[in-house]
Motif scaffolding. Structure first.
Motif, short mmCIF file in Angstrom:
data_model
loop_
_atom_site.label_atom_id
_atom_site.label_comp_id
_atom_site.label_asym_id
_atom_site.label_seq_id
_atom_site.Cartn_x
_atom_site.Cartn_y
_atom_site.Cartn_z
N TYR A 83 48.75 51.54 35.61
CA TYR A 83 47.78 50.44 35.68
C TYR A 83 47.54 50.06 37.14
O TYR A 83 48.48 49.84 37.90
N TYR A 84 46.27 49.98 37.52
CA TYR A 84 45.89 49.59 38.89
C TYR A 84 45.50 48.12 38.87
O TYR A 84 44.44 47.74 38.37
N ALA A 85 46.38 47.29 39.42
CA ALA A 85 46.19 45.85 39.36
C ALA A 85 44.90 45.35 40.02
O ALA A 85 44.21 44.50 39.45
N PRO A 86 44.50 45.84 41.21
CA PRO A 86 43.31 45.29 41.86
C PRO A 86 42.02 45.47 41.08
O PRO A 86 41.13 44.61 41.14
N CYS A 87 41.87 46.57 40.36
CA CYS A 87 40.62 46.82 39.63
C CYS A 87 40.77 46.70 38.12
O CYS A 87 39.78 46.66 37.39
N GLY A 88 42.01 46.67 37.61
CA GLY A 88 42.24 46.54 36.18
C GLY A 88 42.09 47.83 35.38
O GLY A 88 42.17 47.81 34.16
N HIS A 89 41.86 48.94 36.07
CA HIS A 89 41.74 50.23 35.37
C HIS A 89 43.10 50.90 35.22
O HIS A 89 44.08 50.47 35.83
N SER A 90 43.14 51.95 34.43
CA SER A 90 44.39 52.69 34.23
C SER A 90 44.09 54.17 34.05
O SER A 90 42.99 54.55 33.62
N SER A 150 52.82 50.06 37.30
CA SER A 150 51.78 49.21 37.87
C SER A 150 51.67 49.49 39.36
O SER A 150 52.68 49.63 40.06
N ASP A 157 49.57 48.45 43.13
CA ASP A 157 48.81 47.37 43.79
C ASP A 157 47.64 47.93 44.60
O ASP A 157 47.18 47.30 45.55
N CYS A 176 42.05 52.16 41.59
CA CYS A 176 42.04 53.52 41.06
C CYS A 176 41.10 54.40 41.89
O CYS A 176 40.36 53.91 42.75
#
Length: 223
Positions: free
Chosen positions: A99-106, A151, A153, A156
Protein backbone atom coordinates in the motif's frame (compact mmCIF):
# COMPACT_ATOMS: atom_id res chain seq x y z
CA UNK A 1 -60.20 -120.79 44.51
CA UNK A 2 -59.47 -117.72 42.32
CA UNK A 3 -63.06 -116.67 42.80
CA UNK A 4 -62.64 -116.93 46.53
CA UNK A 5 -59.51 -114.77 46.47
CA UNK A 6 -61.12 -112.18 44.17
CA UNK A 7 -64.12 -112.01 46.42
CA UNK A 8 -62.02 -111.77 49.56
CA UNK A 9 -60.82 -108.56 51.22
CA UNK A 10 -57.50 -109.04 49.46
CA UNK A 11 -58.99 -108.23 46.06
CA UNK A 12 -57.79 -104.57 46.33
CA UNK A 13 -54.16 -105.57 46.78
CA UNK A 14 -54.44 -108.11 43.98
CA UNK A 15 -55.74 -105.48 41.56
CA UNK A 16 -52.85 -103.14 42.44
CA UNK A 17 -50.30 -105.88 41.78
CA UNK A 18 -51.83 -106.68 38.40
CA UNK A 19 -51.80 -102.99 37.41
CA UNK A 20 -48.14 -102.67 38.40
CA UNK A 21 -47.23 -105.68 36.30
CA UNK A 22 -48.98 -104.18 33.27
CA UNK A 23 -47.13 -100.85 33.63
CA UNK A 24 -43.80 -102.61 33.68
CA UNK A 25 -44.46 -103.89 30.17
CA UNK A 26 -44.33 -100.28 28.66
CA UNK A 27 -40.98 -98.36 28.20
CA UNK A 28 -40.73 -95.24 30.29
CA UNK A 29 -38.52 -92.27 29.21
CA UNK A 30 -37.03 -90.31 32.03
CA UNK A 31 -35.35 -86.94 31.17
CA UNK A 32 -32.05 -86.41 32.89
CA UNK A 33 -31.69 -83.11 34.68
CA UNK A 34 -29.88 -80.44 32.60
CA UNK A 35 -26.31 -79.83 33.56
CA UNK A 36 -25.33 -76.19 34.07
CA UNK A 37 -23.52 -74.76 31.03
CA UNK A 38 -19.98 -73.51 31.51
CA UNK A 39 -18.87 -70.26 29.63
CA UNK A 40 -15.33 -70.11 28.44
CA UNK A 41 -13.21 -67.30 29.78
CA UNK A 42 -12.50 -66.13 26.18
CA UNK A 43 -16.25 -65.77 25.55
CA UNK A 44 -16.95 -63.66 28.61
CA UNK A 45 -17.02 -59.85 28.31
CA UNK A 46 -16.08 -58.08 31.49
CA UNK A 47 -16.44 -54.28 31.44
CA UNK A 48 -13.36 -52.45 32.71
CA UNK A 49 -13.60 -50.62 36.00
CA UNK A 50 -14.92 -47.07 35.71
CA UNK A 51 -11.63 -45.61 36.95
CA UNK A 52 -9.66 -47.39 34.21
CA UNK A 53 -11.84 -45.84 31.51
CA UNK A 54 -10.69 -42.29 32.26
CA UNK A 55 -7.58 -41.01 30.39
CA UNK A 56 -4.57 -40.96 32.66
CA UNK A 57 -6.10 -43.40 35.19
CA UNK A 58 -4.26 -46.54 36.31
CA UNK A 59 -4.22 -49.12 33.53
CA UNK A 60 -4.89 -46.50 30.80
CA UNK A 61 -1.85 -44.61 29.39
CA UNK A 62 -1.99 -40.83 29.53
CA UNK A 63 -1.78 -38.89 26.24
CA UNK A 64 1.73 -38.04 25.13
CA UNK A 65 3.26 -35.84 22.44
CA UNK A 66 3.85 -37.42 19.04
CA UNK A 67 7.57 -38.26 18.54
CA UNK A 68 9.38 -36.16 15.95
CA UNK A 69 9.08 -37.54 12.43
CA UNK A 70 6.21 -39.92 13.31
CA UNK A 71 2.95 -39.43 11.45
CA UNK A 72 -0.53 -40.36 12.61
CA UNK A 73 -2.15 -43.26 10.78
CA UNK A 74 -5.77 -43.26 9.68
CA UNK A 75 -8.09 -43.85 12.60
CA UNK A 76 -5.37 -43.25 15.20
CA UNK A 77 -6.23 -40.79 17.94
CA UNK A 78 -4.19 -37.57 18.07
CA UNK A 79 -2.12 -37.39 21.26
CA UNK A 80 -2.91 -34.52 23.57
CA UNK A 81 -0.32 -31.77 23.40
CA UNK A 82 0.81 -32.55 19.84
CA UNK A 83 1.42 -29.51 17.60
CA UNK A 84 -1.36 -29.79 15.00
CA UNK A 85 -0.94 -26.31 13.50
CA UNK A 86 -0.49 -25.94 9.76
CA UNK A 87 3.01 -25.14 8.52
CA UNK A 88 4.45 -23.61 5.38
CA UNK A 89 5.50 -26.37 2.99
CA UNK A 90 8.03 -26.58 0.17
CA UNK A 91 6.82 -24.63 -2.87
CA UNK A 92 4.82 -22.18 -0.72
CA UNK A 93 4.14 -18.81 -2.38
CA UNK A 94 4.31 -15.33 -0.89
CA UNK A 95 1.55 -12.91 -1.92
CA UNK A 96 2.49 -9.32 -1.13
CA UNK A 97 0.14 -6.35 -1.11
CA UNK A 98 2.02 -3.07 -0.96
CA UNK A 99 0.00 0.00 0.00
CA UNK A 100 1.34 3.43 -1.01
CA UNK A 101 0.22 5.86 1.68
CA UNK A 102 0.70 9.18 -0.22
CA UNK A 103 -1.57 8.23 -3.13
CA UNK A 104 -3.72 5.48 -1.57
CA UNK A 105 -2.97 2.98 -4.36
CA UNK A 106 -1.65 -0.55 -3.96
CA UNK A 107 0.16 -3.15 -6.01
CA UNK A 108 0.39 -6.91 -5.59
CA UNK A 109 3.22 -9.30 -6.21
CA UNK A 110 3.47 -13.09 -5.99
CA UNK A 111 6.71 -15.00 -5.68
CA UNK A 112 8.19 -17.88 -3.70
CA UNK A 113 8.32 -17.74 0.07
CA UNK A 114 11.90 -17.17 1.30
CA UNK A 115 13.58 -20.40 2.38
CA UNK A 116 14.08 -19.06 5.92
CA UNK A 117 10.30 -19.04 6.44
CA UNK A 118 9.56 -22.61 5.33
CA UNK A 119 8.30 -25.15 7.87
CA UNK A 120 6.82 -22.49 10.18
CA UNK A 121 3.40 -22.27 11.79
CA UNK A 122 1.51 -18.97 11.54
CA UNK A 123 2.42 -17.93 15.07
CA UNK A 124 6.13 -18.52 14.46
CA UNK A 125 5.99 -16.90 11.03
CA UNK A 126 4.46 -13.73 12.47
CA UNK A 127 7.38 -13.53 14.90
CA UNK A 128 10.13 -14.13 12.33
CA UNK A 129 8.90 -12.45 9.13
CA UNK A 130 9.91 -8.96 10.27
CA UNK A 131 13.55 -10.00 10.22
CA UNK A 132 13.26 -11.21 6.61
CA UNK A 133 10.77 -8.64 5.22
CA UNK A 134 10.79 -5.52 7.42
CA UNK A 135 7.37 -3.99 8.05
CA UNK A 136 5.42 -7.04 6.80
CA UNK A 137 2.15 -8.01 8.51
CA UNK A 138 0.68 -11.49 7.92
CA UNK A 139 -2.92 -11.21 6.65
CA UNK A 140 -3.49 -14.76 5.36
CA UNK A 141 -1.90 -18.14 5.96
CA UNK A 142 -1.93 -21.67 4.55
CA UNK A 143 0.66 -24.34 3.87
CA UNK A 144 0.77 -23.34 0.18
CA UNK A 145 0.49 -19.52 0.34
CA UNK A 146 1.16 -16.71 2.78
CA UNK A 147 -0.42 -13.25 2.39
CA UNK A 148 1.34 -10.20 3.76
CA UNK A 149 0.67 -6.45 3.71
CA UNK A 150 3.26 -3.68 3.57
CA UNK A 151 2.94 0.09 3.69
CA UNK A 152 5.21 2.58 1.89
CA UNK A 153 5.53 6.33 2.41
CA UNK A 154 6.15 6.97 -1.31
CA UNK A 155 3.63 7.18 -4.18
CA UNK A 156 3.08 4.31 -6.59
CA UNK A 157 4.73 4.16 -10.07
CA UNK A 158 1.76 5.98 -11.65
CA UNK A 159 2.88 9.31 -10.17
CA UNK A 160 5.76 11.79 -10.50
CA UNK A 161 7.47 13.66 -7.69
CA UNK A 162 9.11 17.09 -8.02
CA UNK A 163 11.64 17.70 -5.27
CA UNK A 164 14.59 19.97 -4.55
CA UNK A 165 17.96 18.24 -4.89
CA UNK A 166 21.18 18.64 -2.96
CA UNK A 167 22.35 21.17 -5.59
CA UNK A 168 19.36 23.40 -4.80
CA UNK A 169 17.62 22.68 -8.12
CA UNK A 170 14.37 20.82 -8.75
CA UNK A 171 14.51 17.22 -9.93
CA UNK A 172 11.85 14.78 -11.14
CA UNK A 173 11.63 11.42 -9.35
CA UNK A 174 9.56 8.31 -10.01
CA UNK A 175 8.96 4.97 -8.30
CA UNK A 176 10.05 2.60 -11.04
CA UNK A 177 10.95 -0.40 -8.88
CA UNK A 178 7.81 -0.28 -6.75
CA UNK A 179 9.85 0.21 -3.60
CA UNK A 180 12.02 3.35 -3.89
CA UNK A 181 12.03 6.71 -5.64
CA UNK A 182 14.79 7.43 -8.12
CA UNK A 183 15.73 10.53 -10.11
CA UNK A 184 14.53 10.27 -13.71
CA UNK A 185 15.20 13.87 -14.76
CA UNK A 186 17.09 16.92 -13.54
CA UNK A 187 16.19 20.58 -14.22
CA UNK A 188 17.90 23.96 -14.11
CA UNK A 189 15.06 25.49 -12.09
CA UNK A 190 16.23 26.61 -8.61
CA UNK A 191 14.03 25.73 -5.65
CA UNK A 192 13.98 29.42 -4.57
CA UNK A 193 12.32 30.26 -7.86
CA UNK A 194 9.12 28.52 -6.74
CA UNK A 195 6.48 30.50 -4.81
CA UNK A 196 7.22 30.79 -1.10
CA UNK A 197 4.14 28.75 -0.18
CA UNK A 198 5.32 25.86 -2.41
CA UNK A 199 8.96 25.68 -1.27
CA UNK A 200 8.30 23.70 1.93
CA UNK A 201 6.28 21.11 -0.04
CA UNK A 202 8.91 20.90 -2.78
CA UNK A 203 11.62 20.16 -0.21
CA UNK A 204 9.63 17.07 0.85
CA UNK A 205 8.41 16.24 -2.65
CA UNK A 206 5.30 17.42 -4.47
CA UNK A 207 3.26 14.65 -6.14
CA UNK A 208 1.79 15.01 -9.63
CA UNK A 209 -0.77 12.59 -11.01
CA UNK A 210 0.36 12.93 -14.65
CA UNK A 211 3.32 14.23 -16.61
CA UNK A 212 1.29 17.00 -18.27
CA UNK A 213 0.56 18.59 -14.89
CA UNK A 214 4.24 18.34 -13.98
CA UNK A 215 5.44 19.97 -17.19
CA UNK A 216 2.89 22.76 -16.81
CA UNK A 217 4.13 23.57 -13.31
CA UNK A 218 7.78 23.67 -14.40
CA UNK A 219 6.93 26.00 -17.28
CA UNK A 220 5.16 28.31 -14.86
CA UNK A 221 8.35 28.56 -12.78
CA UNK A 222 10.54 29.26 -15.82
CA UNK A 223 8.43 32.07 -17.21
Amino acid sequence: MFAQIWGSPYRFFLAAAVLAAILCLFPVKVDAPEEPQTMLASEATVPPPAAAQEPGAQGFPAAQELPAGQELSVGQDRPAGADLSERTAAGCFLHRTLYYAPCGHSVQRRDELPAQLLGMSRALLEQEIGGVIPGAAVTGFSSSEVDIALSADIPCPLHWVLRGGEDGKLAVLQNRSGETLEVVRTTDVPLEQAPQDDQAQLREGRIFDDVQALEGYLESLSS
